[in-house]
Design a protein around this motif. Structure first.
Motif, PDB file in Angstrom:
ATOM      1  N   GLN A  53       6.603  76.000  19.923  1.00 20.55           N
ATOM      2  CA  GLN A  53       7.615  75.242  18.599  1.00 20.55           C
ATOM      3  C   GLN A  53       8.436  74.604  18.844  1.00 20.55           C
ATOM      4  O   GLN A  53       8.554  73.826  17.989  1.00 20.55           O
ATOM      5  CB  GLN A  53       8.936  76.437  18.591  1.00 20.55           C
ATOM      6  N   GLN A  54       9.262  73.800  19.808  1.00 19.59           N
ATOM      7  CA  GLN A  54       9.707  72.434  19.847  1.00 19.59           C
ATOM      8  C   GLN A  54       9.352  71.958  21.461  1.00 19.59           C
ATOM      9  O   GLN A  54       9.258  72.341  22.382  1.00 19.59           O
ATOM     10  CB  GLN A  54      10.990  72.770  19.375  1.00 19.59           C
ATOM     11  N   VAL A  55       9.656  70.374  21.602  1.00 17.90           N
ATOM     12  CA  VAL A  55       9.727  69.866  22.457  1.00 17.90           C
ATOM     13  C   VAL A  55      11.086  68.871  22.458  1.00 17.90           C
ATOM     14  O   VAL A  55      11.034  68.527  21.824  1.00 17.90           O
ATOM     15  CB  VAL A  55       8.225  68.569  23.058  1.00 17.90           C
ATOM     16  N   GLU A  56      11.303  69.166  23.677  1.00 15.65           N
ATOM     17  CA  GLU A  56      13.264  68.218  23.770  1.00 15.65           C
ATOM     18  C   GLU A  56      13.130  67.530  24.723  1.00 15.65           C
ATOM     19  O   GLU A  56      12.771  68.039  25.840  1.00 15.65           O
ATOM     20  CB  GLU A  56      13.982  69.055  24.091  1.00 15.65           C
ATOM     21  N   VAL A  57      13.532  65.943  24.717  1.00 17.95           N
ATOM     22  CA  VAL A  57      13.744  65.002  26.180  1.00 17.95           C
ATOM     23  C   VAL A  57      15.106  65.496  26.516  1.00 17.95           C
ATOM     24  O   VAL A  57      15.988  65.343  25.956  1.00 17.95           O
ATOM     25  CB  VAL A  57      13.546  63.983  24.885  1.00 17.95           C
ATOM     26  N   THR A  58      15.153  65.298  27.953  1.00 18.79           N
ATOM     27  CA  THR A  58      16.255  65.876  28.448  1.00 18.79           C
ATOM     28  C   THR A  58      16.557  64.405  29.058  1.00 18.79           C
ATOM     29  O   THR A  58      15.993  63.045  29.034  1.00 18.79           O
ATOM     30  CB  THR A  58      16.478  66.585  29.586  1.00 18.79           C
ATOM     31  N   GLY A  59      17.611  64.525  29.501  1.00 16.74           N
ATOM     32  CA  GLY A  59      17.973  62.930  30.963  1.00 16.74           C
ATOM     33  C   GLY A  59      16.562  63.407  32.271  1.00 16.74           C
ATOM     34  O   GLY A  59      16.353  61.384  32.185  1.00 16.74           O
ATOM     35  N   ASP A  60      16.248  64.024  32.659  1.00 25.09           N
ATOM     36  CA  ASP A  60      15.162  63.543  33.867  1.00 25.09           C
ATOM     37  C   ASP A  60      13.832  64.472  33.132  1.00 25.09           C
ATOM     38  O   ASP A  60      13.054  64.703  34.360  1.00 25.09           O
ATOM     39  CB  ASP A  60      15.850  64.537  34.740  1.00 25.09           C
ATOM     40  N   GLY A  61      13.472  64.517  32.055  1.00 22.85           N
ATOM     41  CA  GLY A  61      12.711  65.494  31.618  1.00 22.85           C
ATOM     42  C   GLY A  61      12.478  65.821  30.655  1.00 22.85           C
ATOM     43  O   GLY A  61      13.202  65.131  29.199  1.00 22.85           O
ATOM     44  N   LEU A  62      11.671  67.327  30.173  1.00 24.05           N
ATOM     45  CA  LEU A  62      11.036  68.044  29.194  1.00 24.05           C
ATOM     46  C   LEU A  62      11.610  69.335  28.944  1.00 24.05           C
ATOM     47  O   LEU A  62      11.679  69.819  30.031  1.00 24.05           O
ATOM     48  CB  LEU A  62       9.981  67.797  28.772  1.00 24.05           C
ATOM     49  N   VAL A  63      12.033  69.680  27.281  1.00 16.75           N
ATOM     50  CA  VAL A  63      12.195  70.628  28.152  1.00 16.75           C
ATOM     51  C   VAL A  63      11.102  71.567  26.490  1.00 16.75           C
ATOM     52  O   VAL A  63      11.307  70.921  25.183  1.00 16.75           O
ATOM     53  CB  VAL A  63      14.067  71.844  27.064  1.00 16.75           C
ATOM     54  N   VAL A  64      10.358  72.303  26.926  1.00 18.57           N
ATOM     55  CA  VAL A  64       9.113  73.159  26.269  1.00 18.57           C
ATOM     56  C   VAL A  64       9.769  73.966  25.654  1.00 18.57           C
ATOM     57  O   VAL A  64       9.740  74.945  26.354  1.00 18.57           O
ATOM     58  CB  VAL A  64       7.974  72.744  26.612  1.00 18.57           C
ATOM     59  N   TRP A  65       9.986  74.508  24.122  1.00 22.35           N
ATOM     60  CA  TRP A  65      10.552  75.634  24.250  1.00 22.35           C
ATOM     61  C   TRP A  65       8.838  76.835  23.109  1.00 22.35           C
ATOM     62  O   TRP A  65       7.876  75.742  22.378  1.00 22.35           O
ATOM     63  CB  TRP A  65      11.632  76.311  22.552  1.00 22.35           C
ATOM     64  N   PHE A  66       8.430  77.876  23.644  1.00 17.88           N
ATOM     65  CA  PHE A  66       7.558  78.189  22.781  1.00 17.88           C
ATOM     66  C   PHE A  66       8.712  80.435  22.511  1.00 17.88           C
ATOM     67  O   PHE A  66       9.665  80.532  22.628  1.00 17.88           O
ATOM     68  CB  PHE A  66       6.431  78.786  24.688  1.00 17.88           C
ATOM     69  N   ASN A  67       7.888  80.476  22.300  1.00 14.36           N
ATOM     70  CA  ASN A  67       7.755  82.469  21.294  1.00 14.36           C
ATOM     71  C   ASN A  67       8.114  83.370  22.097  1.00 14.36           C
ATOM     72  O   ASN A  67       8.575  83.899  22.215  1.00 14.36           O
ATOM     73  CB  ASN A  67       7.274  82.292  19.949  1.00 14.36           C
TER      74      ASN A  67
END
Length: 146
Positions: A53-67
């Motif tokens: 669904q989306q990919v978010e950039v964080t301070g030390d990596g990524l957060v990847v969201w799925f359904n």
């Protein structure tokens, strides 16, 4: 043998079939209805395909969201982090900073699903963990220099 009338069924006249000719039609119709009901039940019980669904950039990596929860296979290859998701989605790319140094990330389609690669000018180490948040699945990827 004078004729073909059925006297005591001893001549060449075949015996009368007392079964209705509709029996085969009824059985065929029941078979078709059974197949259609089975297909409908199978369609209802099949889970939705996993989608990015989306990919978010964080301070030390990524957060990847799925359904929902995907199958994940990850490796660290020659200082780059590669994650293969058993999911569908669109190709994306971006950049993030770790200790004020650039890290490029890219999501692309592959034979096994979606491939997320994280590459930098220096070797990277990473770990990832997934959890369910509401009705979605979140995979957090934390990166550090080697």
């Amino acid at each position: 043998m004078h004729g073909s009338e059925g006297k005591d069924e001893r001549h060449s006249t075949p015996p009368a079939d007392f079964r209705s000719k509709l029996f085969l039609r009824v059985m065929g119709s029941l078979a078709i209805v059974g197949v259609m009901v089975g297909l409908m039940i199978g369609r209802l019980t099949t889970p939705d395909p996993t989608e990015l669904q989306q990919v978010e950039v964080t301070g030390d990596g990524l957060v990847v969201w799925f359904n929902n929860e995907p199958k994940v296979h990850g490796e660290i290859v020659d200082g780059s982090v590669a994650l293969l998701f058993g999911a569908e989605g669109k190709a994306q790319k971006g950049q993030l900073k770790i200790n004020d140094k650039d890290v490029n990330w890219r999501v692309r389609l592959s034979d096994g699903g979606l491939l997320l690669t994280l590459v930098a000018a220096r070797p990277l180490q990473g770990d990832w963990a997934g959890s369910e948040v509401g009705d979605r699945w979140r995979l957090e990827i934390h990166l550090r220099e080697q």
